[in-house]
Design an enzyme around this catalytic site. Structure first.
Site, PDB file in Angstrom:
ATOM      1  N   ASP A  67       1.190  -0.873  -0.109  1.00  0.00           N
ATOM      2  CA  ASP A  67      -0.451  -0.190  -0.246  1.00  0.00           C
ATOM      3  C   ASP A  67       0.347   1.540   0.167  1.00  0.00           C
ATOM      4  O   ASP A  67       2.674   1.036   0.394  1.00  0.00           O
ATOM      5  CB  ASP A  67      -1.011   0.310   1.078  1.00  0.00           C
ATOM      6  CG  ASP A  67      -0.334  -0.940   1.982  1.00  0.00           C
ATOM      7  OD1 ASP A  67       1.008  -0.607   2.342  1.00  0.00           O
ATOM      8  OD2 ASP A  67      -1.212  -1.495   3.089  1.00  0.00           O
ATOM      9  N   ASN A 136      -7.412  -3.449  14.253  1.00  0.00           N
ATOM     10  CA  ASN A 136      -9.189  -4.031  13.493  1.00  0.00           C
ATOM     11  C   ASN A 136      -8.736  -4.793  12.511  1.00  0.00           C
ATOM     12  O   ASN A 136     -10.476  -5.166  12.017  1.00  0.00           O
ATOM     13  CB  ASN A 136     -10.033  -2.663  13.022  1.00  0.00           C
ATOM     14  CG  ASN A 136      -9.478  -2.660  11.710  1.00  0.00           C
ATOM     15  OD1 ASN A 136      -8.158  -2.485  11.188  1.00  0.00           O
ATOM     16  ND2 ASN A 136      -9.791  -1.208  11.138  1.00  0.00           N
ATOM     17  N   HIS A 138      -7.121  -5.056   9.758  1.00  0.00           N
ATOM     18  CA  HIS A 138      -7.087  -5.068   8.389  1.00  0.00           C
ATOM     19  C   HIS A 138      -5.751  -5.739   7.556  1.00  0.00           C
ATOM     20  O   HIS A 138      -4.718  -5.895   9.191  1.00  0.00           O
ATOM     21  CB  HIS A 138      -6.873  -3.306   8.438  1.00  0.00           C
ATOM     22  CG  HIS A 138      -6.273  -2.750   8.360  1.00  0.00           C
ATOM     23  ND1 HIS A 138      -5.797  -1.125   8.834  1.00  0.00           N
ATOM     24  CD2 HIS A 138      -4.418  -3.020   8.645  1.00  0.00           C
ATOM     25  CE1 HIS A 138      -5.149  -0.530   9.149  1.00  0.00           C
ATOM     26  NE2 HIS A 138      -3.704  -2.091   9.016  1.00  0.00           N
ATOM     27  N   GLU A 143     -10.180  -2.035   4.900  1.00  0.00           N
ATOM     28  CA  GLU A 143     -10.241  -2.064   6.741  1.00  0.00           C
ATOM     29  C   GLU A 143     -11.678  -2.598   6.016  1.00  0.00           C
ATOM     30  O   GLU A 143     -12.705  -3.040   5.425  1.00  0.00           O
ATOM     31  CB  GLU A 143     -11.045  -0.330   5.873  1.00  0.00           C
ATOM     32  CG  GLU A 143      -9.496   0.405   5.965  1.00  0.00           C
ATOM     33  CD  GLU A 143      -9.101   0.853   7.597  1.00  0.00           C
ATOM     34  OE1 GLU A 143      -8.526  -0.667   7.706  1.00  0.00           O
ATOM     35  OE2 GLU A 143      -7.744   1.208   7.433  1.00  0.00           O
TER      36      GLU A 143
HETATM   37  C1  F6R Z   1       1.220  -1.617   5.904  1.00  0.00           C
HETATM   38  C2  F6R Z   1       0.164  -2.045   6.133  1.00  0.00           C
HETATM   39  C3  F6R Z   1      -1.140  -2.190   6.540  1.00  0.00           C
HETATM   40  C4  F6R Z   1      -0.043  -2.994   8.565  1.00  0.00           C
HETATM   41  C5  F6R Z   1      -0.902  -2.980   9.514  1.00  0.00           C
HETATM   42  C6  F6R Z   1       0.279  -2.426  10.598  1.00  0.00           C
HETATM   43  O1  F6R Z   1       2.019  -1.368   4.434  1.00  0.00           O
HETATM   44  O2  F6R Z   1      -0.138  -2.874   4.685  1.00  0.00           O
HETATM   45  O3  F6R Z   1      -1.602  -3.458   7.281  1.00  0.00           O
HETATM   46  O4  F6R Z   1       0.103  -3.791   8.603  1.00  0.00           O
HETATM   47  O5  F6R Z   1      -1.181  -1.428   9.448  1.00  0.00           O
HETATM   48  O6  F6R Z   1       0.838  -2.479  11.231  1.00  0.00           O
HETATM   49  P1  F6R Z   1       2.136  -1.341  12.720  1.00  0.00           P
HETATM   50  O7  F6R Z   1       3.036  -2.404  12.163  1.00  0.00           O
HETATM   51  O8  F6R Z   1       2.432  -0.329  12.366  1.00  0.00           O
HETATM   52  O9  F6R Z   1       1.133  -2.395  13.793  1.00  0.00           O
END
Ligand code: F6R
EC number: 3.5.99.6
Length: 253
Positions: A67, A136, A138, A143
């Site tokens: 992303d 959550n 994702h 989302e």
């Molecule tokens: C990042 C991504 C997100 C993160 C998730 C956890 O490229 O796709 O799904 O993996 O938000 O983020 P952290 O590791 O910062 O807790």
């Protein structure tokens, strides 16, 4: 799903890096799906170290990131482009043309999603997809919602995600509200998936993921349908799992 419960963040990172190394040794032109955020930082450090020790050659590796924030240019310090160069690409021998990250400042964002989708198809399939998980549930920026678009798409980030990510920005107002994310279809087509989670703030999302009950309200639950998923979690992220939930999965070490 295989679940590996490890002592702490460092062990999670080391084990994850070992799996990536094995994959690249087995297939030097591996297509890796990469995540950003706090979770994979330790794994990237180990991968850099392994590369410097001559254990991994990235010259034929191809990468696709999950992303990118809409509105942040590649030189913005909070963009995922910047993150990837800073935390991995600048320190290994990957070829620039083998790196793929959605362009969050493309003039035509819908066209950019289509282009990214075509790029993934052109290469074929991701061999090993690395995932973090949102509080959550994702994965990528897919989302929770009533329905989820399956291809690369533009997503409006939830309040939960904006709150979770504000720590990287000076103020919450600066956190982008939208992102481009790879869709669940490319993630699910990956030959292997490795999901990492550390800390008790991820415990609820991990518990939901392992319940074996599919819902778009917790996007990570789709992983139960994939034939080759390894989840590496530390004690904090595993803290809400019951014996019954653990009985549903294959514990591995
Ligand atoms: C990042 C991504 C997100 C993160 C998730 C956890 O490229 O796709 O799904 O993996 O938000 O983020 P952290 O590791 O910062 O807790």
């Amino acid at each position: 799903m295989k679940v590996m419960i490890v002592r702490d963040y460092d062990e999670m990172s080391r084990r994850a890096a070992e799996i990536v190394k094995e994959q690249i040794l087995k297939k030097p032109d591996t297509v890796l799906g990469l995540a950003t955020g706090s979770t994979p930082l330790g794994m990237y450090k180990y991968l850099i170290e392994m590369h410097k020790n001559g254990e991994i050659d990235f010259s034929n590796v191809i990468t696709f990131n999950l992303d990118e924030y809409i509105g942040l240019s590649p030189d913005h310090p909070q963009s995922y482009h910047y993150y990837m160069y800073e935390n991995l690409f600048n320190h290994i021998n990957i070829k620039k043309e083998n790196i793929h990250i959605p362009n969050g400042v493309a003039e035509d964002l819908e066209e950019e999603c289509k282009r990214y989708e075509r790029e993934i198809r052109r290469i074929g399939r991701i061999d090993l997809q690395i995932l973090g998980i949102g509080v959550n549930g994702h994965i990528g920026f897919n989302e929770p919602d009533e329905s989820i678009e399956t291809k690369t798409h533009i997503v409006t980030l939830t309040e939960e995600t904006i709150n979770a990510n504000k720590r990287f920005f000076k103020s919450i107002e600066e956190v982008p509200r939208r992102a481009i994310t790879m869709g669940l279809s490319s993630i699910m087509k990956a030959r292997k998936i490795m999901l990492l989670a550390s800390g008790s703030n991820k415990a609820k999302a991990i518990k939901e993921t392992l319940k074996g009950r599919l819902t778009t309200k917790v996007p990570s639950t789709v992983l139960a349908l994939h034939p080759d998923v390894t989840i590496i979690i530390d004690k904090g992220a595993a803290s809400l799992l019951t014996d019954e939930e653990l009985a549903n999965v294959e514990l591995t070490d």
